[in-house]
Design an enzyme around this catalytic site. Structure first.
Site, PDB file in Angstrom:
ATOM      1  N   CYS A 185       0.843  -1.198   0.000  1.00 28.75           N
ATOM      2  CA  CYS A 185       0.000   0.000   0.000  1.00 28.75           C
ATOM      3  C   CYS A 185       0.881   1.252   0.000  1.00 28.75           C
ATOM      4  O   CYS A 185       1.511   1.561  -1.001  1.00 28.75           O
ATOM      5  CB  CYS A 185      -0.956  -0.046   1.193  1.00 28.75           C
TER       6      CYS A 185
ATOM      7  N   HIS B 114      -3.481  -5.730   1.209  1.00 27.02           N
ATOM      8  CA  HIS B 114      -2.715  -5.906   2.443  1.00 27.02           C
ATOM      9  C   HIS B 114      -2.595  -7.371   2.859  1.00 27.02           C
ATOM     10  O   HIS B 114      -3.418  -7.851   3.649  1.00 27.02           O
ATOM     11  CB  HIS B 114      -3.391  -5.132   3.575  1.00 27.02           C
TER      12      HIS B 114
ATOM     13  N   GLU C 107      -0.750  -8.610   5.015  1.00 28.20           N
ATOM     14  CA  GLU C 107      -0.566  -8.751   6.475  1.00 28.20           C
ATOM     15  C   GLU C 107      -1.891  -8.761   7.219  1.00 28.20           C
ATOM     16  O   GLU C 107      -1.921  -9.061   8.418  1.00 28.20           O
ATOM     17  CB  GLU C 107       0.354  -7.630   6.989  1.00 28.20           C
TER      18      GLU C 107
END
Lengths: 228, 817
Positions: free
Chosen positions: A86, A195, A197
């Site tokens: 990002c 994302h 994560e």
């Protein structure tokens, strides 16, 4: 154990989450500070999501000049795996470690959604655990995620297998050619808008597909060590 | 210094008869006389500004105080509460190590004047309240109310408010995990923006606001002080809007979420290193409030040198500096020996920190500006001893007629095809339809601990990764019920928020509220307020959970017309293991659907009455807190034992709407047989409280039934969950034979409304024009304090030849393929 460094810029927000994902994947995590050019012996680096310096100028335009970025840019050119998520992707583009730019979402809104992607290239340091054509579910959340580049660059990315993931079942931001992630020519630097994560735990994410990016780099590092 | 004459104390003494604009500042004649009495002279310009702000409705709670006392008086004993009303936010102990602090606050008037900044700074303000308690903020929620969805001004207000809530919260890195969006024409000229934040702190890490210890240094940290927001609370929050409100735009503050993020990190480092004696955030009333409250609460005084405050505009006068509501500022009380360490941490994060004065034992706040004393006041007279009014109360004259006009007497459909039509019409109505258009603009993932977020009944956030401990939160209010009966309506808001927390399996433990009402000078509004406060206080007493803090917003009216009374209630719950939380959506074929609670003929104030008949009248549904408690206790046990797979509360739109949402959440079908002893329409659309629809895995029936019996809960088996993609089938009786709705029909109805009104939120929808050639010139702002470097100059120019919009790309790839 391989060491993954996670950089914190002023305004980084998903740095703790990137660190958690790396830890869950089995890495030793080292937190790196924007003002400290020392990489503290890490084997790979994650530039996390967020709004570095508030992103009041172009996203990533100031972070690119942080002292730590000079060292990271040198290391990346030397082959160190670098993942920009990002805002990290935006910083990599601003630092010219990846081509093109990320612009305002075409609908002009911030968009947070669980997004399906297709992995297009598994020959990178960060995607070797996936199979090409694999469909994965990863949250997307950004206001400026619309990838743009001139046509020649886009064609070169296509031809060189540098488009690593594309949005499928709907493009969340108008990104050119549905690009969600690209890599550099060497394959060690990856920029991804969604994302990974945030897809590492069943309790908090829509899938566990994000773990693949971190386990990929650990395998890549282990293979490199074995070869050396 | 400029040539403007500063009105010093000396000057005030010399010119006792000078006319002062106290009326324009919102002070009444007798209030002005009292100020003169306290000071023994006329106030200086700065002092007058300070009193007018601190004695405004917003800061002094002068009309509400006499009623709010009930929250303390009726509060059940709670050993969890570490701090309560009167603090920046209430603090609740979660276990022996961790506590949380949470509060909801309004930013209504600024959000009407300037929707983006009004809403953004609303989020910023509540987050600083949480921060001031010593906590790390970990989430936000927002409760929003607008005029009619299709009114042209809603097109201006809603997108701006939503972008502001998102823009600030997203940039701060706080997940937005829930809230409300509600439309009603009563909010046309007066939208409501209520923001909630919650933070987590170590039990021994609670910070105090007291400015203790004469000789300690007063440090101002954060953004520079500018002319924004001057008179915000006294002008905007404490008076009714009229046609001139557009001219009040300069009174709205401008937010800088990046500065707030740096402020949060700096504060948390200061707390962890135990470097400060006291802390207070600067919100409404800015420096005036922070200085006088910290000194008053410690019983000390202060000597402040106002020229030391870092200004955005050098020409600001003392009264402007004192009244400024510039955002992102905190005030600290620091021992002299620790000052360097405090300034060092501020520098690390690139935040300005300035010593502006010292704590004294004089009992007076003395403020000088370039050597001239401009303020010399006893701080308690501003912070604590403001006027208190027992304003007249009168039941609204129209209430008897309104309550007599019951929705239960309206014509209602009976045939199955009509029921299907009603179901779809309600699902598509602005108040019941899909909120994704709004919530997709909020980051719900950041910090990686969000277990449940909108559209679930509660937001659930994990506090401890090892044990899975977490909190659940819900914000609710049905203001139509409150209009029909503010006492019962407030209880219903509490019951709904309590139930929304309970259905996830969490134990509800504490309450915060945001009381939005019209003008307190109108006796019928004041009556509504008094009734609503009584309702919440009585409800909390019955439920055995305390109100820990909140906020009052008066003057929410345009001209003589007040908004519906809107007591928004937030309930906090605790979940020992968030892995056991119960989500709302149907997920497994064959699960048995059971309705907990009882359905009565209760249609007054319902969404059906409004959508089908534009009707508001009658009396709201009954509340039974014992039933709500039984449901909560049942759900906690069910979560621990895994007896319930999904649960969704019944509220606006009744069972019909609960079915629609539970089906669409994960795309599972369902077949439901309505009870034979209740009219099918009533089963589907009545809004009786105390009901939950649960899905029970097939193997667990016996254990489930004994748990039901143990809790003496009435339950009705309704049907079962069907396969993914299957229809919703409702089997009635009599004229309502049966009807089937496909998921496609449901989704089209449910999801189409907001995009149709506010514009599709898809890339192709507002297609950017094809750009042939764009020149991007790289420039870099000077970020001296941030990068640690001096001016960064970039001369490089990048020329991007062609920017291709995706539609063209897609086209291109098709032709290539």
């Amino acid at each position: 154990m391989s060491k993954i460094g996670v950089v914190t810029f002023p305004g980084s927000l998903d740095d703790g989450d990137a660190a958690r994902a790396a830890r869950i994947s089995g890495a030793e995590v080292v937190r790196l500070w924007h003002a400290d050019p020392d990489l503290h012996g890490v084997d790979a680096v994650v530039l996390p999501g967020g709004f570095s310096y508030g992103d009041y100028l172009r996203c990533g335009a100031i972070a690119r000049f942080a002292p730590v970025m000079e060292t990271i840019a040198d290391a990346a050119r030397g082959g160190m795996p670098v993942l920009g998520i990002c805002n990290g992707f935006q910083i990599l583009c601003e630092a010219h470690l990846l081509p093109g730019a990320l612009t305002r979402n075409q609908h002009l809104h911030f968009r947070n959604r669980d997004q399906w992607l297709r992995v297009e290239n598994s020959s990178t340091a960060w995607t070797n655990h996936f199979t090409e054509g694999q469909e994965i579910l990863i949250p997307v959340k950004n206001g400026e995620g619309c990838y743009v580049a001139d046509r020649r660059t886009l064609d070169e990315l296509e031809a060189g297998g540098q488009i690593v993931a594309r949005y499928i079942r709907g493009n969340p931001n108008g990104s050119s050619r549905d690009i969600a992630a690209i890599r550099n020519e060497a394959g060690n630097v990856l920029g991804i808008m969604p994302h990974p994560e945030h897809a590492v735990e069943a309790l908090t994410g829509p899938s566990l597909d994000g773990l693949g990016f971190f386990s990929s780099v650990l395998k890549h590092l282990a293979d490199a060590k074995a070869a050396a | 210094m400029n040539d403007i004459t500063i009105d010093s104390v000396k000057n005030a003494e010399a010119t006792p008869d000078e006319l002062q604009p106290y009326l324009e500042l919102g002070l009444k004649d007798d209030e002005y006389q009292r100020i003169r009495q306290i000071l023994g002279r006329r106030p200086t310009q700065s002092e007058l500004a300070m009193y007018s702000i601190m004695w405004s409705e917003h800061c002094s709670y002068k009309s509400s105080k006499v009623h709010l006392r009930q929250f303390g008086e009726k509060a059940p004993p709670s050993d969890r509460m570490l701090a309560g009303i009167g603090e920046n936010a209430g603090v609740i102990q979660i276990n022996e190590k961790i506590a949380v602090t949470f509060k909801v606050e309004s930013h209504n008037h600024p959000s009407f004047v300037e929707p983006y900044q009004g809403a953004a700074t609303g989020v910023g303000g509540i987050v600083r309240d949480i921060l001031a308690m010593g906590a790390r903020p970990i989430l936000v929620m927002d409760s929003l109310r607008f005029g009619a969805a299709d009114h042209p001004d809603t097109q201006r207000v809603l997108p701006g408010v939503v972008a502001g809530v998102g823009g600030y919260g997203n940039c701060l890195g706080l997940p937005n995990v829930g809230g409300e969006v509600f439309f009603d024409e009563c909010y046309q000229g007066n939208p409501l923006v209520n923001a909630l934040s919650l933070g987590v702190l170590p039990v021994d890490g609670l910070q105090r606001k007291e400015a203790d210890g004469p000789g300690n240094i007063v440090v101002l940290m954060g953004a520079k002080t500018g002319r924004d927001g001057i008179g915000g609370v006294s002008v905007l929050a404490s008076a009714t809007f009229d046609d001139e409100s557009q001219q009040r735009r300069p009174s709205v503050q401008v937010g800088d979420p990046f500065m707030e993020k740096l402020l949060i990190e700096s504060c948390l480092e200061l707390y962890a290193a135990k470097l400060i004696v006291g802390v207070q955030d600067l919100g409404g009333a800015g420096l005036t409030c922070a200085l006088t409250e910290t000194a008053a609460s410690a019983g000390t005084g202060m000597d402040i040198q106002l020229e030391k405050v870092h200004l955005r505009e050098a020409s600001m006068e003392p009264h402007e500096i004192l009244a400024s509501e510039s955002q992102e500022r905190m005030l600290f009380i620091v021992e002299p020996g620790k000052l360097d360490a405090v300034l060092g941490i501020a520098q690390l994060w690139g935040v300005i920190a300035t010593p502006i004065g010292v704590v004294t034992d004089t009992g007076r706040v003395r403020i000088t500006f370039h050597g001239e004393t401009v303020v010399d006041v006893p701080p308690g007279s501003l912070a604590d001893d403001g006027p208190v009014y027992a304003r007249p109360l009168r039941e609204p004259a129209d209430l008897i007629l309104l309550q007599a006009d019951r929705a239960e007497t309206l014509p209602r459909p009976h045939h199955d095809f009509q029921l299907k039509d009603t179901l779809l019409k309600l699902a598509a109505s602005p108040n019941l339809c899909d909120r994704s258009w709004v919530t997709e603009q909020y980051d719900r993932y950041v910090l990686g601990n969000t277990v449940l977020a909108q559209p679930e009944d509660s937001g659930i956030v994990r506090l401890d990764e090892e044990t899975g401990l977490g909190v659940a939160l819900s914000l609710d209010c049905n203001s139509r019920f409150a209009r029909l009966d503010p006492y019962e309506g407030a209880k219903l808001a509490l019951a709904e928020a309590y139930r929304n927390v309970a259905v996830t399996g969490a134990e509800p433990v504490a309450v915060t509220d945001c009381l939005n009402f019209g003008s307190p000078e109108d006796p019928s509004v004041m009556w509504q307020f008094a009734e609503a406060v009584r309702g919440i206080a009585d409800g909390c007493q019955e439920l055995g959970i305390p109100v820990t803090g909140g906020n009052v917003s008066f003057y929410n009216q345009t001209g003589a017309v007040a908004i519906h009374p809107t007591p928004v209630v937030g309930v906090l719950g605790v979940l020992e293991n968030t892995a056991q939380r119960i989500p709302m959506g149907f997920s497994h074929t064959g699960d048995v659907l059971v309705l907990l609670g009882e359905t009565s003929l209760e249609l007054s104030g319902s969404e059906w009455a409004w959508v089908a008949h534009q009707h508001l009248g009658g009396r709201p549904p009954k509340v039974d807190f014992a039933r709500e408690q039984a449901i909560a206790s049942f759900m906690q046990r069910a979560a621990e034992t895994g007896l319930v797979r999904s649960a969704h509360d019944l509220s606006d739109g009744g069972l019909g709407q609960t079915l629609v949402e539970s089906v669409l959440r994960k795309g599972m079908g369902a077949t439901v047989t309505l009870p034979v002893d209740i009219e099918p329409f009533v089963s589907l659309f009545s809004e009786s409280a105390g009901r939950v629809l649960i899905a029970v895995p097939v193997g667990h029936r016996q254990a489930f039934e004994s748990l039901l019996a143990e809790h003496e809960l009435p339950a009705t088996i309704l049907g079962q969950v069907d396969d993914e993609g299957a229809d919703l089938t409702v089997i009635g009786h009599g004229e309502a034979g049966r009807f089937t709705v496909t998921q496609r029909e449901l989704r089209d109805a449910f999801s189409g409304t907001l995009p149709r009104i506010f514009g599709a939120n898809e890339p192709g929808a507002a297609t950017a024009p094809a750009v042939e050639s764009v020149t991007l010139i790289e420039t870099v702002a000077v970020a001296e304090t941030l990068t640690g470097e001096q001016v960064v100059e970039v001369t490089e120019t990048v020329v991007v030849e062609t920017l291709e919009p995706s539609a063209e790309d897609a086209e291109e790839r098709r032709t290539e393929g």
